[in-house]
Write an enzyme that holds these catalytic residues in place. Structure first.
Site, mmCIF file in Angstrom:
data_model
loop_
_atom_site.group_PDB
_atom_site.id
_atom_site.type_symbol
_atom_site.label_atom_id
_atom_site.label_comp_id
_atom_site.label_asym_id
_atom_site.label_seq_id
_atom_site.Cartn_x
_atom_site.Cartn_y
_atom_site.Cartn_z
ATOM 1 N N GLY A 86 0.827 -1.207 0.000
ATOM 2 C CA GLY A 86 0.000 0.000 0.000
ATOM 3 C C GLY A 86 0.856 1.250 0.000
ATOM 4 O O GLY A 86 0.537 2.249 -0.664
ATOM 5 N N THR A 87 1.941 1.217 0.750
ATOM 6 C CA THR A 87 2.829 2.388 0.831
ATOM 7 C C THR A 87 3.345 2.752 -0.562
ATOM 8 O O THR A 87 3.351 3.930 -0.952
ATOM 9 C CB THR A 87 4.015 2.097 1.780
ATOM 10 O OG1 THR A 87 3.485 1.759 3.061
ATOM 11 C CG2 THR A 87 4.944 3.282 1.906
ATOM 12 N N ASN A 106 -7.030 4.399 9.779
ATOM 13 C CA ASN A 106 -6.506 3.169 10.376
ATOM 14 C C ASN A 106 -6.507 3.186 11.898
ATOM 15 O O ASN A 106 -6.414 2.142 12.535
ATOM 16 C CB ASN A 106 -5.084 2.885 9.860
ATOM 17 C CG ASN A 106 -4.176 4.073 9.958
ATOM 18 O OD1 ASN A 106 -4.424 5.107 9.331
ATOM 19 N ND2 ASN A 106 -3.140 3.964 10.752
ATOM 20 N N SER A 132 -4.021 -2.813 -0.216
ATOM 21 C CA SER A 132 -2.896 -3.653 0.202
ATOM 22 C C SER A 132 -3.381 -5.058 0.560
ATOM 23 O O SER A 132 -4.431 -5.219 1.192
ATOM 24 C CB SER A 132 -2.224 -3.002 1.419
ATOM 25 O OG SER A 132 -1.231 -3.837 1.935
ATOM 26 N N HIS A 144 -2.080 -7.471 2.634
ATOM 27 C CA HIS A 144 -1.982 -8.094 3.960
ATOM 28 C C HIS A 144 -3.052 -7.641 4.941
ATOM 29 O O HIS A 144 -3.130 -8.141 6.053
ATOM 30 C CB HIS A 144 -0.570 -7.926 4.541
ATOM 31 C CG HIS A 144 -0.218 -6.551 5.010
ATOM 32 N ND1 HIS A 144 -0.156 -6.219 6.339
ATOM 33 C CD2 HIS A 144 0.126 -5.436 4.327
ATOM 34 C CE1 HIS A 144 0.210 -4.947 6.443
ATOM 35 N NE2 HIS A 144 0.385 -4.456 5.249
ATOM 36 N N THR A 183 10.304 -7.568 -12.113
ATOM 37 C CA THR A 183 9.630 -8.832 -12.437
ATOM 38 C C THR A 183 8.458 -9.050 -11.483
ATOM 39 O O THR A 183 8.600 -8.896 -10.269
ATOM 40 C CB THR A 183 10.636 -9.997 -12.355
ATOM 41 O OG1 THR A 183 11.708 -9.700 -13.254
ATOM 42 C CG2 THR A 183 9.989 -11.323 -12.737
ATOM 43 N N CYS A 189 3.039 0.985 12.022
ATOM 44 C CA CYS A 189 4.234 1.612 11.445
ATOM 45 C C CYS A 189 4.735 2.743 12.330
ATOM 46 O O CYS A 189 5.872 3.143 12.237
ATOM 47 C CB CYS A 189 3.932 2.196 10.078
ATOM 48 S SG CYS A 189 3.201 1.032 8.971
HETATM 49 N N1 PLP Z 1 -2.490 3.269 4.456
HETATM 50 C C1 PLP Z 1 -3.178 2.849 5.525
HETATM 51 C C2 PLP Z 1 -4.438 3.556 5.909
HETATM 52 C C3 PLP Z 1 -2.709 1.774 6.288
HETATM 53 O O1 PLP Z 1 -3.381 1.376 7.367
HETATM 54 C C4 PLP Z 1 -1.501 1.132 5.889
HETATM 55 C C5 PLP Z 1 -0.935 0.039 6.699
HETATM 56 O O2 PLP Z 1 -1.135 -0.036 7.898
HETATM 57 C C6 PLP Z 1 -0.848 1.604 4.740
HETATM 58 C C7 PLP Z 1 -1.367 2.668 4.044
HETATM 59 C C8 PLP Z 1 0.429 0.977 4.265
HETATM 60 O O3 PLP Z 1 0.170 -0.284 3.665
HETATM 61 P P1 PLP Z 1 1.351 -1.349 3.529
HETATM 62 O O4 PLP Z 1 1.593 -1.902 4.904
HETATM 63 O O5 PLP Z 1 0.825 -2.369 2.574
HETATM 64 O O6 PLP Z 1 2.510 -0.619 2.983
#
Ligand code: PLP
Length: 383
Positions: free
Chosen positions: A72-73, A149, A199, A201, A237, A325
């Site tokens: 996601g990042t 989140n 994302s 996971h 890849t 994070c």
């Molecule tokens: N954006 C939100 C709202 C999230 O909660 C998260 C992960 O906790 C991310 C982005 C980042 O996703 P990823 O862990 O796949 O990089």
């Protein structure tokens, strides 16, 4: 480990076991490089195309509008950095965004882009009126998340996007959908966003896979340049095993969404009833109607959540204390942005669900949480 009752699914989820055979298939049997010209590689390239189509269908997009990313990042970064037209003008975002967006905005600020922050309601939703005052002809884009989140608050993206385009039709709208994808209905055309990230996971797919939806009318520069995979928008890849597993997990999540959400709402009610009956001085950060069914965040007065976390850990329960994070960052940026009353700021308990949650476990957790809060408060008072 098997006895752990896990209530931190907004941080990450465990893998759906039916994905293991897919991961093995695309790692051992169909391990071919999709860019090679042999017939096996061509077949794998077709499989990726099907995965892309099935994900696109789930969110009302066209397959060509979906780019696979590593997470996601990366999807958020690609949209924010790739859509920028020079380090000039301004962008609008909020102080409640995930670091993937917030820190990218900070990076842009260091390069000379003005960052404007929209006002937030007490649960973390962007204030519509405030947004109208921030956008002007120099606003390159607005970047606001779909589901927060930490609080679970759902932004009214359709309205926010409508207002953005009404004030400045050229201004793009980027939406971080990581906590929304597979949890609440999403139709990118209906929302009218230009970019949308998700994302794997967070929905029981492997870590290390994400997507970026980009409206086909919008041009953006790739973040990763190389062999031209993903139509030149994301070289490297392809992670075939994760792509195929993500597509299957997405099908699983979207097809079970309404049943899962009914179950989560029942569980939320059970937890709230038990905590209310056994504990005082707490409040719910985001009320039901504005909140993701999968997240319940409680704020406890005079409690240090870290201490509570370790107490519950010993009893076999795991909950969240905010964004995984940034949990080492003590400043609690999002909590501060939401104007949480001082006495409650350190007592955040984020409880988040996935389909593996059992109602009985949730009731046990709620009771243990309440008793631990009471014990902790008694110890503080005595001390
Ligand atoms: N954006 C939100 C709202 C999230 O909660 C998260 C992960 O906790 C991310 C982005 C980042 O996703 P990823 O862990 O796949 O990089």
């Amino acid at each position: 480990m098997n006895n752990i009752k896990y209530f931190d699914n907004a941080a990450t989820t465990k893998l759906d076991e039916d994905l293991l055979s897919i991961i093995k298939k695309y790692s051992v049997d169909k391990f071919f490089n999709p860019s090679a010209l042999n017939c096996f590689s061509t077949q794998v390239a077709c499989d990726i195309m099907q995965a892309r189509e099935s994900i696109a269908n789930l969110i009302g997009a066209d397959a060509k509008e979906i780019t696979f990313t590593s997470c996601g990042t990366e999807a958020d970064n690609t949209a924010m950095l790739g859509a920028l037209r020079g380090f000039k003008g301004n962008i609008v975002t909020s102080a409640a965004e995930h670091p993937a967006v917030f820190n990218t905005a900070n990076f842009l600020k260091s390069k000379g882009v003005e960052i404007r922050y929209v006002d937030l309601n007490s649960d973390g939703r962007a204030d519509v009126l405030s947004l109208t005052k921030l956008i002007d002809e120099n606003t390159q884009y607005v970047s606001l998340m779909h589901v927060n989140n930490e609080s679970g608050a759902i932004n009214d993206i359709k309205t926010l996007c409508e207002i953005t385009k009404r004030i400045n039709p050229k201004c793009l709208f980027i939406c971080d959908g990581v906590q929304a994808y597979g949890k609440i209905p999403v139709n990118v055309k209906n929302l009218n966003v230009d970019f949308y990230s998700a994302s794997g996971h967070k929905i029981n797919a492997p870590k290390g896979i994400g997507i970026l939806y980009a409206n086909n009318k919008v041009r953006f520069n790739p973040l990763i340049i190389g062999g031209g995979q993903e139509s030149g928008l994301r070289s490297g890849t392809e992670n075939i095993a994760n792509i195929m597993a993500f597509a299957k997990a997405s099908q699983n999540a979207f097809s079970s969404m309404s049943n899962s959400n009914i179950k989560y709402l029942e569980i939320k009610n059970t937890i709230l009833e038990i905590v209310t009956n056994n504990c005082n001085d707490f409040y719910v950060l985001c009320e039901k109607d504005n909140c993701s069914p999968a997240i319940l965040t409680l704020m406890f007065k005079d409690i240090k959540t870290e201490v509570l976390l370790h107490m519950l850990e010993k009893e076999g329960f795991i909950f969240g204390t905010g964004s995984a994070c940034s949990s080492k960052n003590k400043t609690g940026r999002i909590i501060s942005a939401l104007n949480v009353p001082i006495g409650y700021r350190e007592g955040m308990v984020r409880i988040s669900f996935d389909k593996y949650i059992a109602k009985e476990d949730a009731a046990e957790f709620a009771l243990c949480l309440s008793l631990s809060v009471n014990n902790l408060r008694n110890t503080i008072r005595r001390g």
